[in-house]
Design a protein around this motif. Structure first.
Motif, PDB file in Angstrom:
ATOM      1  N   UNK A 283     -11.776   5.015  14.065  1.00  0.00           N
ATOM      2  CA  UNK A 283     -11.210   4.702  15.380  1.00  0.00           C
ATOM      3  C   UNK A 283     -11.396   3.232  15.770  1.00  0.00           C
ATOM      4  N   UNK A 284     -12.126   2.475  14.971  1.00  0.00           N
ATOM      5  CA  UNK A 284     -12.230   1.037  15.232  1.00  0.00           C
ATOM      6  C   UNK A 284     -10.869   0.346  15.084  1.00  0.00           C
ATOM      7  N   UNK A 285      -9.962   0.991  14.353  1.00  0.00           N
ATOM      8  CA  UNK A 285      -8.643   0.399  14.111  1.00  0.00           C
ATOM      9  C   UNK A 285      -7.551   1.149  14.866  1.00  0.00           C
ATOM     10  N   UNK A 286      -7.919   1.835  15.906  1.00  0.00           N
ATOM     11  CA  UNK A 286      -6.983   2.687  16.628  1.00  0.00           C
ATOM     12  C   UNK A 286      -5.790   1.903  17.193  1.00  0.00           C
ATOM     13  N   UNK A 287      -5.976   0.648  17.474  1.00  0.00           N
ATOM     14  CA  UNK A 287      -4.890  -0.154  18.032  1.00  0.00           C
ATOM     15  C   UNK A 287      -3.683  -0.217  17.099  1.00  0.00           C
ATOM     16  N   UNK A 288      -3.932  -0.014  15.802  1.00  0.00           N
ATOM     17  CA  UNK A 288      -2.848  -0.052  14.822  1.00  0.00           C
ATOM     18  C   UNK A 288      -2.341   1.351  14.468  1.00  0.00           C
ATOM     19  N   UNK A 289      -2.871   2.382  15.142  1.00  0.00           N
ATOM     20  CA  UNK A 289      -2.447   3.766  14.898  1.00  0.00           C
ATOM     21  C   UNK A 289      -2.442   4.096  13.403  1.00  0.00           C
ATOM     22  N   UNK A 290      -3.561   3.905  12.717  1.00  0.00           N
ATOM     23  CA  UNK A 290      -3.544   4.054  11.250  1.00  0.00           C
ATOM     24  C   UNK A 290      -3.193   5.469  10.780  1.00  0.00           C
ATOM     25  N   UNK A 291      -3.596   6.485  11.537  1.00  0.00           N
ATOM     26  CA  UNK A 291      -3.270   7.850  11.136  1.00  0.00           C
ATOM     27  C   UNK A 291      -1.771   8.103  11.136  1.00  0.00           C
ATOM     28  N   UNK A 292      -1.115   7.692  12.211  1.00  0.00           N
ATOM     29  CA  UNK A 292       0.336   7.856  12.318  1.00  0.00           C
ATOM     30  C   UNK A 292       1.063   7.030  11.250  1.00  0.00           C
ATOM     31  N   UNK A 293       0.615   5.807  11.060  1.00  0.00           N
ATOM     32  CA  UNK A 293       1.277   4.921  10.103  1.00  0.00           C
ATOM     33  C   UNK A 293       1.176   5.495   8.692  1.00  0.00           C
ATOM     34  N   UNK A 294      -0.024   5.930   8.302  1.00  0.00           N
ATOM     35  CA  UNK A 294      -0.192   6.492   6.965  1.00  0.00           C
ATOM     36  C   UNK A 294       0.627   7.770   6.810  1.00  0.00           C
ATOM     37  N   UNK A 295       0.630   8.595   7.843  1.00  0.00           N
ATOM     38  CA  UNK A 295       1.400   9.833   7.777  1.00  0.00           C
ATOM     39  C   UNK A 295       2.897   9.544   7.612  1.00  0.00           C
ATOM     40  N   UNK A 296       3.386   8.542   8.328  1.00  0.00           N
ATOM     41  CA  UNK A 296       4.787   8.156   8.175  1.00  0.00           C
ATOM     42  C   UNK A 296       5.108   7.745   6.743  1.00  0.00           C
ATOM     43  N   UNK A 297       4.224   6.949   6.152  1.00  0.00           N
ATOM     44  CA  UNK A 297       4.439   6.522   4.765  1.00  0.00           C
ATOM     45  C   UNK A 297       4.403   7.716   3.812  1.00  0.00           C
ATOM     46  N   UNK A 298       3.523   8.656   4.062  1.00  0.00           N
ATOM     47  CA  UNK A 298       3.409   9.812   3.165  1.00  0.00           C
ATOM     48  C   UNK A 298       4.640  10.712   3.247  1.00  0.00           C
ATOM     49  N   UNK A 299       5.155  10.903   4.448  1.00  0.00           N
ATOM     50  CA  UNK A 299       6.380  11.705   4.579  1.00  0.00           C
ATOM     51  C   UNK A 299       7.544  10.975   3.914  1.00  0.00           C
ATOM     52  N   UNK A 300       7.631   9.662   4.117  1.00  0.00           N
ATOM     53  CA  UNK A 300       8.707   8.891   3.495  1.00  0.00           C
ATOM     54  C   UNK A 300       8.591   8.967   1.971  1.00  0.00           C
TER      55      UNK A 300
END
Length: 340
Positions: A283-300
Motif C-alpha cells: 500500500x506504500x504505492x497505492x497512489x499508482x493503483x498497482x493492483x488494478x494496473x497489474x490486473x489490467x495487464x493480466x486480463x489483456x
C-alpha cells in the motif's frame, strides 16, 4: 461396479486418476492428482490434524469409471464426518472424478458403498466447494432420494468470472463505462509515471523461491492474510507454487515500482483459462493503483494469448465486478445417511 479403497496417493492410482480427469465434466487445478496429494500431505496447510484418507475408486468391467477423493474426521461429539479431499479453505473448486456416461451409476453406487462400509459413527458426508453448475449436484438429488439419504445444499461463496473473447478493446467495451474509463486512466497513469513501473511473470526456476518470498511478504500486508499465513500454510503455498511451476501452469505475476514489488497475483494458467488464486499488495504505492494496473495487464495478456476465461474463483471483492466479472457460486452438499 466394484469399489477399491485407497489409503494413499499411489503411482497406480495416479494412472487411473489422470485418465478420469481428462474426460471429467468439471475441470479445475485443484482436482489434479499432484495437487490433491500435496494437499493431503500438508492437510491443507495445517487445516486438519486428525484425519484418515479414504479414496474410493470404482471399476466396471476392469475399467476405472469414478473416483471419490474423501477423508474422515472425528467430530467433537464423537461421530464421524466424511469430507472431500481439498476441503475447505485453500481449494476453491472441488468435485468427483467420473466418466460422464457413468455419472448417475457411479454416484448411486458410491452412496450404497458408503453404507456398506459400515464406517463407525458415520453422521454426515460433506462435499465442499462444488460449483453451482456442477453435474454432481442434480445427480446427488436423485440418487440420495432413492437410497434413503437426506440431502441439503448450501451456498457458500460468490465465485465471479470473466468470459474472454475478441480483443482488449472488445473486452473494455463490454464493461461499465465508468469502470472502463477508470481502468484506462490508471493504466495510462502508471505508464506515464515519473518512476519506473513494469510488470513481469516469475519464470526463472533459480529465483523462484525468492519470488515466492516476495509474494508472501505482499500477502502479509493484508491483516487477514497475515493471520492466515501461519508457517504450515506458508509451506503449503510454497509447494503449490513449485507444483504449478513443474506442471507448466504457474502464473506468478508482479508489478514493480522503481524495483520494489508493489503488487502480485498468483494464478494458474490451466486448460486455457486463468484461475486467480491469491494476491498481495504494497500500500506504500497505492497512489499508482498497482493492483488494478497489474490486473489490467493480466486480463489483456490473457485475451491476447487466447485464454477463454479469467476466473477470480472464490470471493466477492468489489474490484472483481468492476472488471466485468459475472457471479457464480460454490456450494456445499450435506448428505445424512439413512437411519440404520
Amino acid at each position: 461396479m466394484n469399489f477399491t479403497l485407497h489409503t494413499e496417493f499411489s503411482d497406480r492410482l495416479k494412472v487411473d486418476w489422470d485418465q478420469l480427469l481428462e474426460t471429467n465434466l468439471v475441470q479445475a487445478p485443484f482436482l489434479e492428482f499432484d495437487y490433491q496429494k500435496l494437499w493431503w500431505e500438508t492437510r491443507g496447510g495445517g487445516e486438519w490434524t486428525d484425519a484418515e484418507l479414504m479414496i474410493l475408486e470404482a471399476h466396471q468391467n476392469g475399467v476405472p469409471v469414478g473416483i471419490a477423493p474423501l477423508f474422515t474426521i472425528r467430530q467433537p461429539d464423537g461421530s464421524t464426518a466424511v469430507l472431500n479431499v481439498g476441503s475447505v479453505e485453500v481449494s476453491d473448486f472441488l468435485d468427483l472424478l467420473v466418466r460422464p456416461e457413468f455419472q448417475e451409476a457411479f454416484i448411486a453406487a458410491l452412496l450404497n458403498n458408503l453404507i456398506a462400509m459400515h464406517i463407525p459413527g458415520l453422521k454426515i458426508v460433506q462435499l465442499f466447494n462444488l460449483l453451482d453448475s456442477s453435474p454432481t449436484l442434480p445427480v446427488l438429488h436423485s440418487a440420495a432420494g432413492k437410497a434413503g439419504w437426506t440431502l441439503s445444499v448450501e451456498r457458500l461463496q460468490h465465485s465471479p468470472c470473466i468470459t474472454l473473447a475478441g480483443d482488449w478493446e472488445t473486452y473494455l467495451a463490454g464493461i461499465d463505462k465508468k469502470q472502463r474509463h477508470e481502468i484506462r486512466r490508471k493504466m495510462r497513469r502508471a505508464e506515464e509515471a515519473d518512476v519506473s513501473v513494469k510488470w513481469y511473470f516469475a519464470e526463472d526456476e533459480s529465483s523462484l523461491d525468492a519470488e515466492i518470498d516476495g509474494f508472501l511478504e505482499l500477502m502479509k500486508n493484508d491483516g487477514d492474510k497475515d493471520s492466515f499465513l501461519k508457517p504450515p500454510m506458508q509451506g503449503f503455498l510454497r509447494r503449490v507454487v513449485h507444483n504449478a511451476f513443474n506442471h507448466k501452469n504457474l502464473q506468478l505475476a508482479f508489478l514493480e515500482v522503481d524495483g520494489h514489488k508493489a503488487a502480485s497475483y498468483l494464478s494458474f494458467d490451466y486448460r486455457n483459462k486463468i484461475w486467480v488464486y491469491n494476491s498481495g499488495l504494497n500500500r506504500d504505492f497505492q497512489a499508482l493503483s498497482p493492483g488494478w494496473v497489474l490486473l489490467g495487464h493480466l486480463i489483456q495478456w490473457s485475451i491476447e494469448h487466447g485464454r477463454t476465461e479469467f476466473d477470480f474463483m472464490r470471493g466477492d471483492e468489489e474490484y472483481k465486478y468492476r472488471f466485468g466479472a459475472v457471479d457464480r457460486f460454490v456450494m456445499r452438499a450435506d448428505l445424512t445417511p439413512p437411519a440404520s
